[in-house]
Design an enzyme around this catalytic site. Structure first.
Site, mmCIF file in Angstrom:
data_model
loop_
_atom_site.group_PDB
_atom_site.id
_atom_site.type_symbol
_atom_site.label_atom_id
_atom_site.label_comp_id
_atom_site.label_asym_id
_atom_site.label_seq_id
_atom_site.Cartn_x
_atom_site.Cartn_y
_atom_site.Cartn_z
ATOM 1 N N GLU A 29 10.785 -4.753 4.840
ATOM 2 C CA GLU A 29 10.564 -6.656 4.303
ATOM 3 C C GLU A 29 10.410 -6.451 2.868
ATOM 4 O OE1 GLU A 29 9.000 -5.242 6.862
ATOM 5 O OE2 GLU A 29 8.592 -6.402 8.204
ATOM 6 N N LYS A 34 8.946 -1.029 14.175
ATOM 7 C CA LYS A 34 9.953 -0.211 12.936
ATOM 8 C C LYS A 34 10.977 0.396 13.385
ATOM 9 C CE LYS A 34 5.453 -0.904 10.162
ATOM 10 N NZ LYS A 34 4.639 -0.611 9.535
ATOM 11 N N GLY A 65 -5.242 -1.761 4.739
ATOM 12 C CA GLY A 65 -3.478 -2.809 4.662
ATOM 13 C C GLY A 65 -4.674 -3.644 4.364
ATOM 14 N N ARG A 66 -5.423 -4.376 5.463
ATOM 15 C CA ARG A 66 -6.146 -5.411 6.054
ATOM 16 C C ARG A 66 -7.330 -5.589 5.397
ATOM 17 N NH1 ARG A 66 -5.514 -2.410 10.495
ATOM 18 N NH2 ARG A 66 -6.684 -1.914 11.292
ATOM 19 N N LYS A 87 1.611 -1.308 -0.145
ATOM 20 C CA LYS A 87 0.105 -0.270 -0.049
ATOM 21 C C LYS A 87 0.582 1.281 -0.147
ATOM 22 C CE LYS A 87 -3.685 2.435 2.851
ATOM 23 N NZ LYS A 87 -4.116 2.536 4.216
ATOM 24 N N GLU A 131 -5.527 -6.908 14.479
ATOM 25 C CA GLU A 131 -4.641 -5.805 14.002
ATOM 26 C C GLU A 131 -5.930 -4.162 14.369
ATOM 27 O OE1 GLU A 131 -2.823 -4.312 10.114
ATOM 28 O OE2 GLU A 131 -1.138 -5.090 11.240
ATOM 29 N N HIS A 177 -6.514 -33.507 17.304
ATOM 30 C CA HIS A 177 -4.762 -34.531 17.067
ATOM 31 C C HIS A 177 -4.062 -33.254 17.707
ATOM 32 C CE1 HIS A 177 -6.834 -38.036 15.621
ATOM 33 N NE2 HIS A 177 -7.336 -36.828 14.979
HETATM 34 O O1 F6P Z 1 3.202 -3.030 9.695
HETATM 35 C C1 F6P Z 1 1.870 -2.938 9.693
HETATM 36 C C2 F6P Z 1 1.167 -3.006 8.736
HETATM 37 O O2 F6P Z 1 1.150 -1.411 8.362
HETATM 38 C C3 F6P Z 1 -0.015 -3.498 7.738
HETATM 39 O O3 F6P Z 1 -1.633 -2.781 8.364
HETATM 40 C C4 F6P Z 1 -0.244 -3.799 6.308
HETATM 41 O O4 F6P Z 1 -0.942 -4.455 6.043
HETATM 42 C C5 F6P Z 1 1.808 -4.151 6.567
HETATM 43 O O5 F6P Z 1 1.901 -3.847 7.404
HETATM 44 C C6 F6P Z 1 1.874 -3.844 5.073
HETATM 45 O O6 F6P Z 1 1.943 -2.696 4.421
HETATM 46 P P1 F6P Z 1 2.312 -1.855 2.928
HETATM 47 O O7 F6P Z 1 1.190 -2.669 2.408
HETATM 48 O O8 F6P Z 1 1.956 -0.569 3.345
HETATM 49 O O9 F6P Z 1 3.117 -2.315 2.453
#
Ligand code: F6P
Length: 518
Positions: A208, A485, A259-260, A202, A345, A376
């Site tokens: 990452e 972060k 995002g979610r 987003k 979240e 199980h």
């Molecule tokens: O760190 C949490 C978050 O902001 C989530 O809410 C989001 O889905 C995810 O990181 C990834 O964010 P982005 O789509 O901006 O890379």
């Protein structure tokens, strides 16, 4: 626009009194014995989903009192404010309009949302046309989605869930972790000329994803790949950053998509690549049908509302701290992980909209594994442990395979587990005693299709909205992920330099241990 916090309503006190007299010692077995209409009253159909709430620790009186809290808290006004595009995500001053992504072109809104709606459909059409083009390109055999959180969990879960609808000839890979083992393991099996990388973020700033995207691009170039425009696409609200990264093929979305809540947007491209444009539109249609149900069904027969109220009842009165998800369908393997982000979240907050500390619990811990595997592993604890964990069964009536005998066994296990949790078993000796009266909700989908999956996920979204609205929290921000972060950015160079100045003794000691040997 702020709703009234549940604990500040007059109805909350009435509910507390009801809990003290009837709720605490409630026994569902007695309730079924004394009320032959219990199943009918506490189960219902909603679009594509049937839900049985009758094996829960509540009755119609409890539901009425919870509904009174919801009405007094202003749930309906808050819901309508979301659909109307008001900035209910106040801490980020944003609208919350993932429902607009699911609204069909034939139901164009007038007024404030008309412009956004036009953008949604233009982008959707372009993305689906691109998906069809790639689907018919047999030289692309591998699609690698690089993204994390909402830019990973939804597409990954849905591609797996809808595998039976996927065209053969393409493999899907999901890289989320900054741990290079993940990307390296996937790259080992790829050829650049046959690979399409989707960089899903987003913000297009997530550490990452940026690290993985850089490494993927480097690998592509070093392995002789040519034509980045054909082999990389970006799914983002930050089209400028994607272009600066060197990606020309971009599909955008908007800051009013959390995002979610984003798998319905361009972030859903892997799903469209897997199941095609019609399948993706089916997913949106299923979710839209549930949106309409949430928006218009009376609260008493509004399934997401009933579930959200049950969640409040369990969290704030019974004080259950966790909820377990048991999808009795192996294709729904990643559903618990997806729901974890959606609920935890969204509602893992300790202050209300006004920033005041809450004096009651909010999001439970969600966890789970597909049935029958969980049986199980940890079902022992669910049946005989000292804590009560409400369980959610998700069963699909029709199998999508023709292996004789398997599906009845699977469904029998789901039914039997829910039954055993409720009825229990008396054993004077103790070790074989099952206390019973352990709550569960049972969902039934007739088939697992794009439509039913879309409806089920939207059901969950609106359920989370309902409990969050009653708790008076902002379900649409996520400040709790930021501190770690920031600290990681400070620590990373210290791993190289060994500088531990200003760090607490534990972090300093661990950092020294984790430094590579010279
Ligand atoms: O760190 C949490 C978050 O902001 C989530 O809410 C989001 O889905 C995810 O990181 C990834 O964010 P982005 O789509 O901006 O890379």
């Amino acid at each position: 626009m702020m709703n009234t916090r549940c604990d500040r309503t007059a109805a909350w006190g009435v509910l507390q009194a009801h809990y003290d007299t009837d709720g605490l010692g409630f026994d569902m077995r007695r309730a079924f014995a004394s009320d032959t209409g219990r199943f009918a009253a506490l189960s219902q159909s909603a679009p594509h989903v049937f839900a049985d709430l009758s094996k829960n620790l509540l009755d119609q009186r409890t539901e009425q009192l919870l509904l009174a809290v919801a009405r007094e808290a202003g749930l309906e006004a808050h819901r309508d404010a979301m659909f109307a595009g008001r900035h209910i995500n106040a801490t980020e001053d944003r609208a919350v309009l993932h429902t607009l992504l699911r609204r069909p072109a034939s139901a164009a809104p007038s007024g404030d949302l008309a412009g956004a709606f036009g953008d949604v459909h233009r982008t959707l059409d372009a993305m689906l046309a691109y998906a069809e083009k790639v689907r018919s390109d047999s030289t692309i055999t591998d699609v690698v989605n690089i993204g994390i959180g909402g830019s990973d969990l939804g597409p990954q879960m849905a591609v797996l869930a809808l595998d039976q609808f996927a065209a053969p000839g393409k493999r899907f890979h999901f890289v989320s972790n900054v741990d290079g083992h993940e990307l390296a393991g996937i790259l080992r099996g790829l050829a650049p000329e046959h690979t399409l990388f989707l960089i899903a973020s987003k913000t297009f700033t997530t550490a990452e994803t940026m690290a993985n995207a850089q490494s993927a691009k480097r690998w592509f170039e070093q392995s002789g790949g040519v034509d980045i425009a054909r082999h990389f696409a970006a799914l983002t609200t930050n089209v400028a950053a994607a272009k600066a990264f060197g990606i020309d093929t971009t599909f955008g979305f908007w800051d009013w998509v959390g995002g979610r809540y984003s798998m319905w947007s361009a972030i859903g491209l892997p799903i469209a690549l897997a199941i095609g444009a019609d399948g993706f539109r089916g997913l949106l249609a299923g979710a839209h049908a549930m949106d309409e149900h949430f928006r218009s069904a009376p609260l008493e027969q509004n399934l997401p509302v009933r579930l959200g109220l049950l969640d409040v009842w369990y969290r704030n009165f019974h004080r259950f701290t966790t909820r377990s998800i048991a999808p009795y369908h192996s294709a729904l393997k990643r559903l618990p992980a997806y729901l974890q982000q959606l609920e935890m979240e969204s509602n893992g907050k300790q202050v209300d909209m006004a920033g005041q500390l809450l004096t009651f619990g909010t999001s439970p811990v969600l966890w789970g594994e597909p049935g029958t595997n969980g049986q199980h592993a940890y079902f022992q604890m669910l049946h005989q442990g000292t804590d009560v964990t409400p369980l959610e069964f998700i069963a699909v009536r029709d199998a999508a395979h023709d292996l004789a005998g398997h599906h009845p066994k699977l469904l029998a296990n789901a039914l039997a587990q829910a039954q055993a949790l409720m009825v229990g078993q008396q054993d004077a000796g103790g070790h074989k005693n099952f206390p019973g009266n352990r709550p569960s909700t049972f969902f039934v989908l007739d088939q697992l299709t794009p439509e039913s999956l879309g409806a089920f996920l939207a059901l969950y979204e609106h359920r989370v909205f309902t409990s969050g609205a009653l708790w008076g929290i902002n379900s649409f921000d996520q400040w709790g992920v930021e501190l770690g972060k920031v600290l990681a950015r400070d620590i990373e160079p210290r791993l190289a330099s060994g500088d531990v100045a200003g760090l607490d003794a534990s972090t300093a000691g661990l950092l020294q241990r984790l430094r590579p040997l010279a």
